[in-house]
Design a protein around this motif. Structure first.
Motif, PDB file in Angstrom:
ATOM      1  N   LEU A  11      -4.080  12.675   0.567  1.00  0.00           N
ATOM      2  CA  LEU A  11      -5.047  12.180  -0.421  1.00  0.00           C
ATOM      3  C   LEU A  11      -6.395  12.885  -0.312  1.00  0.00           C
ATOM      4  O   LEU A  11      -7.398  12.383  -0.835  1.00  0.00           O
ATOM      5  CB  LEU A  11      -5.234  10.660  -0.288  1.00  0.00           C
ATOM      6  N   GLY A  12      -6.414  14.042   0.365  1.00  0.00           N
ATOM      7  CA  GLY A  12      -7.636  14.813   0.458  1.00  0.00           C
ATOM      8  C   GLY A  12      -7.906  15.629  -0.796  1.00  0.00           C
ATOM      9  O   GLY A  12      -8.989  16.194  -0.943  1.00  0.00           O
ATOM     10  N   HIS A  13      -6.925  15.699  -1.675  1.00  0.00           N
ATOM     11  CA  HIS A  13      -7.114  16.323  -2.979  1.00  0.00           C
ATOM     12  C   HIS A  13      -6.357  15.477  -4.002  1.00  0.00           C
ATOM     13  O   HIS A  13      -5.182  15.161  -3.803  1.00  0.00           O
ATOM     14  CB  HIS A  13      -6.589  17.761  -3.007  1.00  0.00           C
ATOM     15  N   GLN A  14      -7.058  15.105  -5.056  1.00  0.00           N
ATOM     16  CA  GLN A  14      -6.450  14.243  -6.069  1.00  0.00           C
ATOM     17  C   GLN A  14      -6.551  14.913  -7.436  1.00  0.00           C
ATOM     18  O   GLN A  14      -7.614  15.385  -7.831  1.00  0.00           O
ATOM     19  CB  GLN A  14      -7.132  12.872  -6.085  1.00  0.00           C
ATOM     20  N   ILE A  15      -5.419  14.937  -8.123  1.00  0.00           N
ATOM     21  CA  ILE A  15      -5.371  15.506  -9.466  1.00  0.00           C
ATOM     22  C   ILE A  15      -6.172  14.613 -10.414  1.00  0.00           C
ATOM     23  O   ILE A  15      -6.164  13.390 -10.292  1.00  0.00           O
ATOM     24  CB  ILE A  15      -3.912  15.631  -9.941  1.00  0.00           C
ATOM     25  N   GLY A  16      -6.868  15.227 -11.350  1.00  0.00           N
ATOM     26  CA  GLY A  16      -7.650  14.459 -12.305  1.00  0.00           C
ATOM     27  C   GLY A  16      -6.802  13.421 -13.040  1.00  0.00           C
ATOM     28  O   GLY A  16      -5.642  13.674 -13.368  1.00  0.00           O
ATOM     29  N   TYR A  17      -7.380  12.267 -13.286  1.00  0.00           N
ATOM     30  CA  TYR A  17      -6.722  11.155 -13.967  1.00  0.00           C
ATOM     31  C   TYR A  17      -5.588  10.557 -13.138  1.00  0.00           C
ATOM     32  O   TYR A  17      -4.823   9.729 -13.634  1.00  0.00           O
ATOM     33  CB  TYR A  17      -6.182  11.571 -15.343  1.00  0.00           C
ATOM     34  N   ASN A  18      -5.474  10.967 -11.878  1.00  0.00           N
ATOM     35  CA  ASN A  18      -4.490  10.400 -10.953  1.00  0.00           C
ATOM     36  C   ASN A  18      -5.209   9.876  -9.712  1.00  0.00           C
ATOM     37  O   ASN A  18      -4.836  10.191  -8.582  1.00  0.00           O
ATOM     38  CB  ASN A  18      -3.453  11.443 -10.545  1.00  0.00           C
ATOM     39  N   ASN A  19      -6.245   9.094  -9.916  1.00  0.00           N
ATOM     40  CA  ASN A  19      -7.075   8.701  -8.772  1.00  0.00           C
ATOM     41  C   ASN A  19      -7.321   7.194  -8.665  1.00  0.00           C
ATOM     42  O   ASN A  19      -8.149   6.761  -7.867  1.00  0.00           O
ATOM     43  CB  ASN A  19      -8.422   9.433  -8.824  1.00  0.00           C
ATOM     44  N   ILE A  20      -6.613   6.386  -9.440  1.00  0.00           N
ATOM     45  CA  ILE A  20      -6.774   4.930  -9.322  1.00  0.00           C
ATOM     46  C   ILE A  20      -5.909   4.387  -8.189  1.00  0.00           C
ATOM     47  O   ILE A  20      -6.359   3.569  -7.378  1.00  0.00           O
ATOM     48  CB  ILE A  20      -6.424   4.237 -10.653  1.00  0.00           C
ATOM     49  N   LEU A  21      -4.666   4.821  -8.102  1.00  0.00           N
ATOM     50  CA  LEU A  21      -3.739   4.277  -7.112  1.00  0.00           C
ATOM     51  C   LEU A  21      -4.168   4.522  -5.665  1.00  0.00           C
ATOM     52  O   LEU A  21      -3.958   3.648  -4.818  1.00  0.00           O
ATOM     53  CB  LEU A  21      -2.330   4.810  -7.365  1.00  0.00           C
ATOM     54  N   PRO A  22      -4.754   5.695  -5.312  1.00  0.00           N
ATOM     55  CA  PRO A  22      -5.225   5.838  -3.926  1.00  0.00           C
ATOM     56  C   PRO A  22      -6.267   4.785  -3.548  1.00  0.00           C
ATOM     57  O   PRO A  22      -6.217   4.212  -2.454  1.00  0.00           O
ATOM     58  CB  PRO A  22      -5.825   7.250  -3.917  1.00  0.00           C
ATOM     59  N   MET A  23      -7.214   4.539  -4.449  1.00  0.00           N
ATOM     60  CA  MET A  23      -8.209   3.499  -4.198  1.00  0.00           C
ATOM     61  C   MET A  23      -7.540   2.139  -4.061  1.00  0.00           C
ATOM     62  O   MET A  23      -7.861   1.347  -3.168  1.00  0.00           O
ATOM     63  CB  MET A  23      -9.237   3.485  -5.330  1.00  0.00           C
ATOM     64  N   TYR A  24      -6.591   1.865  -4.909  1.00  0.00           N
ATOM     65  CA  TYR A  24      -5.898   0.586  -4.921  1.00  0.00           C
ATOM     66  C   TYR A  24      -5.084   0.394  -3.642  1.00  0.00           C
ATOM     67  O   TYR A  24      -5.054  -0.698  -3.057  1.00  0.00           O
ATOM     68  CB  TYR A  24      -5.004   0.527  -6.156  1.00  0.00           C
ATOM     69  N   ALA A  25      -4.417   1.460  -3.187  1.00  0.00           N
ATOM     70  CA  ALA A  25      -3.668   1.391  -1.933  1.00  0.00           C
ATOM     71  C   ALA A  25      -4.603   1.111  -0.758  1.00  0.00           C
ATOM     72  O   ALA A  25      -4.261   0.333   0.149  1.00  0.00           O
ATOM     73  CB  ALA A  25      -2.906   2.693  -1.708  1.00  0.00           C
ATOM     74  N   ALA A  26      -5.769   1.733  -0.768  1.00  0.00           N
ATOM     75  CA  ALA A  26      -6.745   1.498   0.304  1.00  0.00           C
ATOM     76  C   ALA A  26      -7.184   0.036   0.326  1.00  0.00           C
ATOM     77  O   ALA A  26      -7.392  -0.550   1.396  1.00  0.00           O
ATOM     78  CB  ALA A  26      -7.954   2.415   0.122  1.00  0.00           C
ATOM     79  N   LEU A  27      -7.307  -0.586  -0.848  1.00  0.00           N
ATOM     80  CA  LEU A  27      -7.682  -2.001  -0.915  1.00  0.00           C
ATOM     81  C   LEU A  27      -6.622  -2.874  -0.253  1.00  0.00           C
ATOM     82  O   LEU A  27      -6.939  -3.860   0.412  1.00  0.00           O
ATOM     83  CB  LEU A  27      -7.892  -2.431  -2.365  1.00  0.00           C
ATOM     84  N   ALA A  58       0.832  -1.201   0.000  1.00  0.00           N
ATOM     85  CA  ALA A  58       0.000   0.000   0.000  1.00  0.00           C
ATOM     86  C   ALA A  58       0.869   1.254   0.000  1.00  0.00           C
ATOM     87  O   ALA A  58       0.573   2.231  -0.703  1.00  0.00           O
ATOM     88  CB  ALA A  58      -0.939  -0.004   1.210  1.00  0.00           C
ATOM     89  N   PHE A  59       1.957   1.240   0.777  1.00  0.00           N
ATOM     90  CA  PHE A  59       2.853   2.393   0.808  1.00  0.00           C
ATOM     91  C   PHE A  59       3.558   2.574  -0.536  1.00  0.00           C
ATOM     92  O   PHE A  59       3.775   3.701  -0.987  1.00  0.00           O
ATOM     93  CB  PHE A  59       3.883   2.219   1.927  1.00  0.00           C
ATOM     94  N   THR A  60       3.915   1.461  -1.185  1.00  0.00           N
ATOM     95  CA  THR A  60       4.517   1.545  -2.515  1.00  0.00           C
ATOM     96  C   THR A  60       3.555   2.200  -3.501  1.00  0.00           C
ATOM     97  O   THR A  60       3.957   3.049  -4.315  1.00  0.00           O
ATOM     98  CB  THR A  60       4.894   0.142  -3.015  1.00  0.00           C
ATOM     99  N   LEU A  61       2.293   1.822  -3.429  1.00  0.00           N
ATOM    100  CA  LEU A  61       1.283   2.410  -4.308  1.00  0.00           C
ATOM    101  C   LEU A  61       1.091   3.897  -3.998  1.00  0.00           C
ATOM    102  O   LEU A  61       0.917   4.713  -4.910  1.00  0.00           O
ATOM    103  CB  LEU A  61      -0.038   1.653  -4.165  1.00  0.00           C
ATOM    104  N   TYR A  62       1.118   4.246  -2.709  1.00  0.00           N
ATOM    105  CA  TYR A  62       1.012   5.652  -2.324  1.00  0.00           C
ATOM    106  C   TYR A  62       2.193   6.446  -2.889  1.00  0.00           C
ATOM    107  O   TYR A  62       2.021   7.549  -3.422  1.00  0.00           O
ATOM    108  CB  TYR A  62       0.971   5.762  -0.798  1.00  0.00           C
ATOM    109  N   THR A  63       3.391   5.888  -2.790  1.00  0.00           N
ATOM    110  CA  THR A  63       4.574   6.558  -3.329  1.00  0.00           C
ATOM    111  C   THR A  63       4.455   6.749  -4.833  1.00  0.00           C
ATOM    112  O   THR A  63       4.780   7.821  -5.373  1.00  0.00           O
ATOM    113  CB  THR A  63       5.834   5.743  -3.001  1.00  0.00           C
ATOM    114  N   ALA A  64       3.992   5.703  -5.521  1.00  0.00           N
ATOM    115  CA  ALA A  64       3.808   5.802  -6.969  1.00  0.00           C
ATOM    116  C   ALA A  64       2.793   6.888  -7.310  1.00  0.00           C
ATOM    117  O   ALA A  64       2.955   7.645  -8.281  1.00  0.00           O
ATOM    118  CB  ALA A  64       3.352   4.460  -7.530  1.00  0.00           C
TER     119      ALA A  64
END
Length: 404
Positions: free
Chosen positions: A151-167, A98-104
């Motif tokens: 992750l309280g603000h996400q740039i458009g088209y950069n919002n898959i990895l936060p969801m994935y990290a949460a999973l 999850a941290f790796t995904l957050y970093t990415a």
């Protein structure tokens, strides 16, 4: 997220997804590669190839496919390792992932900011600062930077990895419930999905009023379905290829195709008149509405149940799509950065159809070249390990000989 197991050939009989543990199922890699390519193309809107991706022919798109495949892959990589004595270590691996995904995600976010701000300055196109949720950040950097980092603000088209990290943060609980009872896990997961969709429960954004674009409390259901299906067959179970289920899945895919291609969205108003929650009758992506969920599941069932489809997707380990899908996270990061650069390019060229088409072709080719580079490095590393092991054995043998 290596899928180091064979999902096995599809047939008219019950589908056995188990197979030899050490044989990698290339179908997952191929499907993951196709999803990555479609995500890249869709993230460069305004060019001709965008109208050829799956979102134009059904309710779901590459994101749904990617999450379902990820659930299966996680089952292959982590599932049976979560046992007494190793639970903490497996859970820690999930947290580190999850941290790796957050970093990415942070990398793609800040590169996106640099691309758009630099594009606005170099090409004198201030309108770029109003794209992809950047303006709110620039108007309030003191609040915006912490919002980005949390992750309280996400740039458009950069919002898959936060969801994935949460999973992945949810994964230890998912594995624990699955070990107790797969049915219990599915019931809990479905309940969370339904309640979240009905009452709009999702992580909130802090810089702008709203929710995360992809709500992990909703998308976890699709992830869990893939995980449970994988664990079922990994333990010797099967997915029955029943003719009625195949017919229903094919019919649903056909209805979805006609609905989307003929733009029959007005029919959604009639569904809404049934008085059911919008998560059941709508087509919302944030909360993963039921029509989208059923569509990707129907496609997946046809893939594993219809032999001709399954054989078509099974490619060699050296096939370009197999190699691309094997390095999914690196390719996703590269594809996101390329897509953001493509958006800047299309903006300054007034969405030139020729420029857009050429860029997508070049960008896709660049991702394949990068995948081949990563694969070559992987093989070199794998080749060095046996050599090091042999050197160690030789050294021990020499030491023992001297002692004699």
């Amino acid at each position: 997220m290596n899928s180091r197991a064979n999902i096995g050939p599809a047939s008219a009989n019950p589908v056995n997804l188990a197979g030899p543990v050490l044989q990698r199922d290339t179908r997952l890699d191929v499907l993951r590669a196709l999803a990555l390519i479609m995500i890249f193309i869709n993230h460069v809107p305004g060019q001709i190839f965008e109208f050829m991706t799956s979102k134009n022919f059904g309710f779901s798109d590459g994101a749904e496919a990617f999450v379902l495949i990820s659930g299966i892959s996680v089952g292959l990589a982590y599932g049976t390792r979560f046992s007494p004595g190793s639970r903490l270590s497996v859970a820690w691996k999930a947290v580190k992932r999850a941290f790796t995904l957050y970093t990415a995600h942070m990398i793609t976010t800040f590169v996106t900011l640099v691309l758009f701000i630099a594009g606005a300055w170099i090409f004198q196109q201030k309108g770029l600062l109003c794209e992809v949720n950047i303006l709110a950040l620039l108007m309030d950097p003191a609040g915006g930077i912490p919002a980005l980092l949390t992750l309280g603000h996400q740039i458009g088209y950069n919002n898959i990895l936060p969801m994935y990290a949460a999973l992945f943060l949810m994964l230890p609980l998912i594995m624990l419930l699955e070990e107790k009872s797969p049915l219990l896990l599915l019931l809990v997961s479905a309940s969370v999905w339904l309640v979240s969709g009905i009452y709009y429960i999702a992580p909130h954004t802090t810089l702008l009023e709203g929710f995360w674009f992809l709500n992990p409390l909703s998308w976890q259901f699709l992830f869990v379905i893939g995980f449970v299906a994988c664990m079922q067959v990994k333990r010797g179970g099967k997915i029955p290829a029943h003719p009625l289920l195949i017919a229903f899945a094919a019919l649903y895919v056909l209805v979805s195709f006609v609905w989307v291609t003929d733009k029959l969205w007005v029919l959604g108003d009639y569904l809404a008149m049934l008085g059911l929650p919008t998560v059941v009758t709508g087509f919302d992506k944030t909360f993963l509405s039921l029509p989208r969920l059923l569509h990707v599941l129907a496609l997946a069932y046809l893939i594993v149940s219809v032999p001709s489809i399954s054989r078509f997707l099974r490619r060699s380990a050296h096939h370009p799509l197999t190699i691309l899908g094997r390095h999914s996270l690196d390719i996703f990061v590269a594809g996101t950065i390329l897509a953001m650069a493509g958006q800047v390019l299309l903006y300054v060229t007034n969405k030139s159809p020729i420029v857009g088409a050429i860029y997508v072709v070049v960008g896709t080719a660049a991702q394949f070249l990068y995948a081949y580079h990563l694969e070559r490095k992987r093989l070199q590393t794998a080749g060095q390990r046996p050599e090091k092991a042999q050197l160690a054995v030789t050294a021990v043998s020499a030491h023992m000989a001297k002692r004699r």
